[in-house]
Design a protein around this motif. Structure first.
Motif, PDB file in Angstrom:
ATOM      1  N   PRO A  35      -3.756   8.727  37.184  1.00 47.78           N
ATOM      2  CA  PRO A  35      -5.213   8.716  36.991  1.00 47.78           C
ATOM      3  C   PRO A  35      -5.852  10.039  37.399  1.00 47.78           C
ATOM      4  CG  PRO A  35      -4.487   6.712  38.104  1.00 47.78           C
ATOM      5  CD  PRO A  35      -3.301   7.620  38.035  1.00 47.78           C
ATOM      6  N   GLU A  36      -5.351  10.626  38.465  1.00 46.58           N
ATOM      7  CA  GLU A  36      -5.937  11.872  38.958  1.00 46.58           C
ATOM      8  C   GLU A  36      -5.821  12.989  37.923  1.00 46.58           C
ATOM      9  OE1 GLU A  36      -5.064   9.144  42.149  1.00 46.58           O
ATOM     10  OE2 GLU A  36      -3.722  10.002  40.638  1.00 46.58           O
ATOM     11  N   GLN A  37      -4.675  13.063  37.237  1.00 43.90           N
ATOM     12  CA  GLN A  37      -4.481  14.088  36.213  1.00 43.90           C
ATOM     13  C   GLN A  37      -5.408  13.855  35.011  1.00 43.90           C
ATOM     14  OE1 GLN A  37      -0.212  13.308  36.048  1.00 43.90           O
ATOM     15  NE2 GLN A  37       0.198  15.465  36.521  1.00 43.90           N
ATOM     16  N   VAL A  38      -5.602  12.601  34.641  1.00 42.02           N
ATOM     17  CA  VAL A  38      -6.507  12.278  33.536  1.00 42.02           C
ATOM     18  C   VAL A  38      -7.936  12.695  33.879  1.00 42.02           C
ATOM     19  CG1 VAL A  38      -7.569  10.363  32.255  1.00 42.02           C
ATOM     20  CG2 VAL A  38      -5.097  10.410  32.617  1.00 42.02           C
ATOM     21  N   LEU A  39      -8.383  12.361  35.077  1.00 39.85           N
ATOM     22  CA  LEU A  39      -9.757  12.659  35.488  1.00 39.85           C
ATOM     23  C   LEU A  39      -9.994  14.160  35.624  1.00 39.85           C
ATOM     24  CD1 LEU A  39     -10.167   9.804  38.118  1.00 39.85           C
ATOM     25  CD2 LEU A  39     -11.337   9.970  35.907  1.00 39.85           C
ATOM     26  N   ALA A  40      -8.952  14.926  35.936  1.00 44.12           N
ATOM     27  CA  ALA A  40      -9.106  16.371  36.151  1.00 44.12           C
ATOM     28  C   ALA A  40      -9.004  17.176  34.856  1.00 44.12           C
ATOM     29  CB  ALA A  40      -8.036  16.857  37.138  1.00 44.12           C
ATOM     30  N   ALA A  41      -8.671  16.543  33.749  1.00 42.90           N
ATOM     31  CA  ALA A  41      -8.406  17.266  32.496  1.00 42.90           C
ATOM     32  C   ALA A  41      -9.663  17.899  31.922  1.00 42.90           C
ATOM     33  CB  ALA A  41      -7.801  16.310  31.475  1.00 42.90           C
ATOM     34  N   ASP A  42      -9.470  19.027  31.219  1.00 43.61           N
ATOM     35  CA  ASP A  42     -10.563  19.667  30.476  1.00 43.61           C
ATOM     36  C   ASP A  42     -10.811  18.938  29.161  1.00 43.61           C
ATOM     37  OD1 ASP A  42     -10.861  21.580  32.414  1.00 43.61           O
ATOM     38  OD2 ASP A  42      -9.722  23.125  31.345  1.00 43.61           O
ATOM     39  N   ARG A  43      -9.716  18.615  28.463  1.00 40.58           N
ATOM     40  CA  ARG A  43      -9.791  17.832  27.226  1.00 40.58           C
ATOM     41  C   ARG A  43      -8.536  16.963  27.140  1.00 40.58           C
ATOM     42  NH1 ARG A  43     -11.534  21.266  22.977  1.00 40.58           N
ATOM     43  NH2 ARG A  43     -12.444  22.578  24.570  1.00 40.58           N
ATOM     44  N   LEU A  44      -8.691  15.775  26.575  1.00 41.15           N
ATOM     45  CA  LEU A  44      -7.618  14.784  26.593  1.00 41.15           C
ATOM     46  C   LEU A  44      -7.139  14.466  25.184  1.00 41.15           C
ATOM     47  CD1 LEU A  44      -9.132  12.325  29.213  1.00 41.15           C
ATOM     48  CD2 LEU A  44      -6.926  13.479  29.466  1.00 41.15           C
ATOM     49  N   ALA A 101      -9.156   5.135  34.424  1.00 42.85           N
ATOM     50  CA  ALA A 101      -9.286   6.596  34.437  1.00 42.85           C
ATOM     51  C   ALA A 101      -9.663   7.118  33.040  1.00 42.85           C
ATOM     52  CB  ALA A 101      -7.986   7.242  34.908  1.00 42.85           C
ATOM     53  N   ILE A 102      -9.007   6.558  31.991  1.00 45.87           N
ATOM     54  CA  ILE A 102      -9.337   6.984  30.625  1.00 45.87           C
ATOM     55  C   ILE A 102     -10.758   6.580  30.281  1.00 45.87           C
ATOM     56  CG2 ILE A 102      -8.780   6.646  28.186  1.00 45.87           C
ATOM     57  CD1 ILE A 102      -5.845   6.263  29.044  1.00 45.87           C
ATOM     58  N   ARG A 103     -11.148   5.350  30.626  1.00 38.33           N
ATOM     59  CA  ARG A 103     -12.511   4.888  30.328  1.00 38.33           C
ATOM     60  C   ARG A 103     -13.563   5.748  31.015  1.00 38.33           C
ATOM     61  NH1 ARG A 103     -11.140  -1.558  31.040  1.00 38.33           N
ATOM     62  NH2 ARG A 103     -10.505  -1.945  28.869  1.00 38.33           N
ATOM     63  N   GLU A 104     -13.248   6.231  32.206  1.00 37.10           N
ATOM     64  CA  GLU A 104     -14.193   7.076  32.941  1.00 37.10           C
ATOM     65  C   GLU A 104     -14.225   8.492  32.378  1.00 37.10           C
ATOM     66  OE1 GLU A 104     -14.828   8.901  37.450  1.00 37.10           O
ATOM     67  OE2 GLU A 104     -13.661   7.056  37.197  1.00 37.10           O
ATOM     68  N   ALA A 105     -13.042   9.033  32.042  1.00 33.78           N
ATOM     69  CA  ALA A 105     -12.952  10.440  31.649  1.00 33.78           C
ATOM     70  C   ALA A 105     -13.356  10.679  30.200  1.00 33.78           C
ATOM     71  CB  ALA A 105     -11.523  10.943  31.870  1.00 33.78           C
ATOM     72  N   ALA A 106     -12.982   9.765  29.297  1.00 38.47           N
ATOM     73  CA  ALA A 106     -13.141  10.010  27.857  1.00 38.47           C
ATOM     74  C   ALA A 106     -14.564  10.339  27.429  1.00 38.47           C
ATOM     75  CB  ALA A 106     -12.603   8.821  27.066  1.00 38.47           C
ATOM     76  N   PRO A 107     -15.599   9.649  27.931  1.00 39.94           N
ATOM     77  CA  PRO A 107     -16.951   9.982  27.467  1.00 39.94           C
ATOM     78  C   PRO A 107     -17.463  11.341  27.945  1.00 39.94           C
ATOM     79  CG  PRO A 107     -16.852   7.756  28.415  1.00 39.94           C
ATOM     80  CD  PRO A 107     -15.600   8.469  28.804  1.00 39.94           C
ATOM     81  N   GLN A 108     -16.758  11.956  28.889  1.00 44.23           N
ATOM     82  CA  GLN A 108     -17.265  13.162  29.528  1.00 44.23           C
ATOM     83  C   GLN A 108     -16.621  14.455  29.024  1.00 44.23           C
ATOM     84  OE1 GLN A 108     -17.117  12.758  33.835  1.00 44.23           O
ATOM     85  NE2 GLN A 108     -17.292  10.540  33.669  1.00 44.23           N
ATOM     86  N   LYS A 109     -15.617  14.336  28.133  1.00 47.66           N
ATOM     87  CA  LYS A 109     -14.890  15.539  27.700  1.00 47.66           C
ATOM     88  C   LYS A 109     -14.323  15.300  26.306  1.00 47.66           C
ATOM     89  CE  LYS A 109     -12.735  14.819  31.482  1.00 47.66           C
ATOM     90  NZ  LYS A 109     -11.978  15.134  32.702  1.00 47.66           N
ATOM     91  N   PRO A 110     -13.918  16.352  25.588  1.00 45.48           N
ATOM     92  CA  PRO A 110     -13.294  16.133  24.279  1.00 45.48           C
ATOM     93  C   PRO A 110     -12.077  15.230  24.398  1.00 45.48           C
ATOM     94  CG  PRO A 110     -13.869  18.445  24.565  1.00 45.48           C
ATOM     95  CD  PRO A 110     -14.086  17.785  25.904  1.00 45.48           C
ATOM     96  N   PHE A 111     -12.019  14.208  23.546  1.00 45.06           N
ATOM     97  CA  PHE A 111     -10.951  13.200  23.604  1.00 45.06           C
ATOM     98  C   PHE A 111     -10.482  12.925  22.185  1.00 45.06           C
ATOM     99  CE2 PHE A 111      -9.186   8.966  23.443  1.00 45.06           C
ATOM    100  CZ  PHE A 111      -8.531   8.793  24.657  1.00 45.06           C
ATOM    101  N   MET A 112      -9.162  12.990  21.960  1.00 46.39           N
ATOM    102  CA  MET A 112      -8.591  12.696  20.644  1.00 46.39           C
ATOM    103  C   MET A 112      -7.491  11.652  20.777  1.00 46.39           C
ATOM    104  SD  MET A 112      -6.277  15.056  18.067  1.00 46.39           S
ATOM    105  CE  MET A 112      -7.530  16.046  17.264  1.00 46.39           C
ATOM    106  N   GLY A 113      -7.624  10.559  20.026  1.00 49.60           N
ATOM    107  CA  GLY A 113      -6.562   9.565  19.913  1.00 49.60           C
ATOM    108  C   GLY A 113      -5.817   9.756  18.608  1.00 49.60           C
ATOM    109  N   ILE A 114      -4.494   9.657  18.657  1.00 51.00           N
ATOM    110  CA  ILE A 114      -3.658   9.857  17.464  1.00 51.00           C
ATOM    111  C   ILE A 114      -2.869   8.583  17.186  1.00 51.00           C
ATOM    112  CG2 ILE A 114      -1.731  11.157  16.478  1.00 51.00           C
ATOM    113  CD1 ILE A 114      -2.599  13.555  18.182  1.00 51.00           C
ATOM    114  N   CYS A 115      -2.939   8.081  15.941  1.00 52.78           N
ATOM    115  CA  CYS A 115      -2.201   6.909  15.469  1.00 52.78           C
ATOM    116  C   CYS A 115      -2.540   5.705  16.356  1.00 52.78           C
ATOM    117  CB  CYS A 115      -0.712   7.212  15.397  1.00 52.78           C
ATOM    118  SG  CYS A 115       0.212   6.002  14.406  1.00 52.78           S
ATOM    119  N   LEU A 116      -1.560   5.124  17.060  1.00 52.61           N
ATOM    120  CA  LEU A 116      -1.864   4.007  17.950  1.00 52.61           C
ATOM    121  C   LEU A 116      -2.882   4.419  19.010  1.00 52.61           C
ATOM    122  CD1 LEU A 116      -1.295   1.106  18.975  1.00 52.61           C
ATOM    123  CD2 LEU A 116       0.578   2.063  20.326  1.00 52.61           C
ATOM    124  N   GLY A 117      -2.847   5.686  19.405  1.00 53.67           N
ATOM    125  CA  GLY A 117      -3.830   6.179  20.379  1.00 53.67           C
ATOM    126  C   GLY A 117      -5.250   6.026  19.868  1.00 53.67           C
TER     127      GLY A 117
END
Length: 210
Positions: A34-43, A66-82
């Motif tokens: 979770p810590e790495q997800v929250l610290a990311a510039d873009r996911l 962690a994803i729910r918290e981080a995703a709205p705050q930075k560029p986020f891309m889901g691929i296929c199942l993602g």
């Protein structure tokens, strides 16, 4: 240099996605906590396999919140199942809650065309994507040519609740199936940009510029 963090929940081969981003000069990190997800510039969230198992793996690693918290705050891309897991729930095998980043539900691809012919599932191969009532201007797909082809491998698709979230569709036996979604900084591709040649690389480059 752009920094990109790939979310790793232990079920997917991230190497092709990592190579595509590195080819474009990005610095790639792998997040397993979770810590790495929250610290990311873009996911970037590449997904493979089945929706219920993938959500269970995320839960086991404490990555869901962690994803729910981080995703709205930075560029986020889901691929296929993602991309599918960005939605509220999926009908794959059993009804399973998703990440809930976008309103909508994941459903099986239609087994029959609009004219009654049996369709081949999973859908594998190249398909042309097109806008669905939404302009591609100022979106991830702004640089995509009218004549294009992207590589797909899937048996399920995302049905968006809000029409404006559905950025692109492809034709599947006369059905308009979601190919890409975008809402603000959240983007998703049902196809694999890392396997889609020059067109896919242009899309990844556009994501790096968000």
């Amino acid at each position: 240099m752009s920094k990109v963090t790939l979310i790793d929940y232990g079920a997917g081969n991230l190497l092709n996605v990592q190579r595509a981003f590195e080819h474009l000069g990005a610095q790639v990190e792998i997040a397993t906590t979770p810590e790495q997800v929250l610290a990311a510039d873009r996911l970037v969230f590449p997904g493979v396999g089945a929706f219920p198992q993938a959500m269970a793996e995320l839960q086991a690693r404490n990555l869901v919140e962690a994803i729910r918290e981080a995703a709205p705050q930075k560029p986020f891309m889901g691929i296929c199942l993602g991309m599918q897991m960005m939605f509220e729930q999926s009908e794959e095998f059993v009804l399973t809650p998703g990440l809930g980043l976008l309103p909508g539900q994941v459903k099986p691809l239609p087994h029959f065309s609009m004219t009654g012919e049996e369709m081949t599932i999973p859908h594998m191969g190249w398909a042309k994507i097109r806008p669905q009532g939404v302009s591609w201007q100022n979106t991830l797909l702004a640089g995509v040519a009218e004549e294009n082809a992207f590589y797909f491998v899937h048996s399920y698709y995302a049905e968006t609740t809000e029409p404006q979230d559905q950025l692109a569709v492809f034709d599947f036996g006369g059905h308009a199936i979601t190919a890409a979604v975008q809402r603000d900084n959240l983007v998703g591709c049902q196809f694999h940009p890392e396997k889609s040649g020059a067109g896919g690389l242009r899309l990844i480059e556009a994501f790096l510029q968000i």
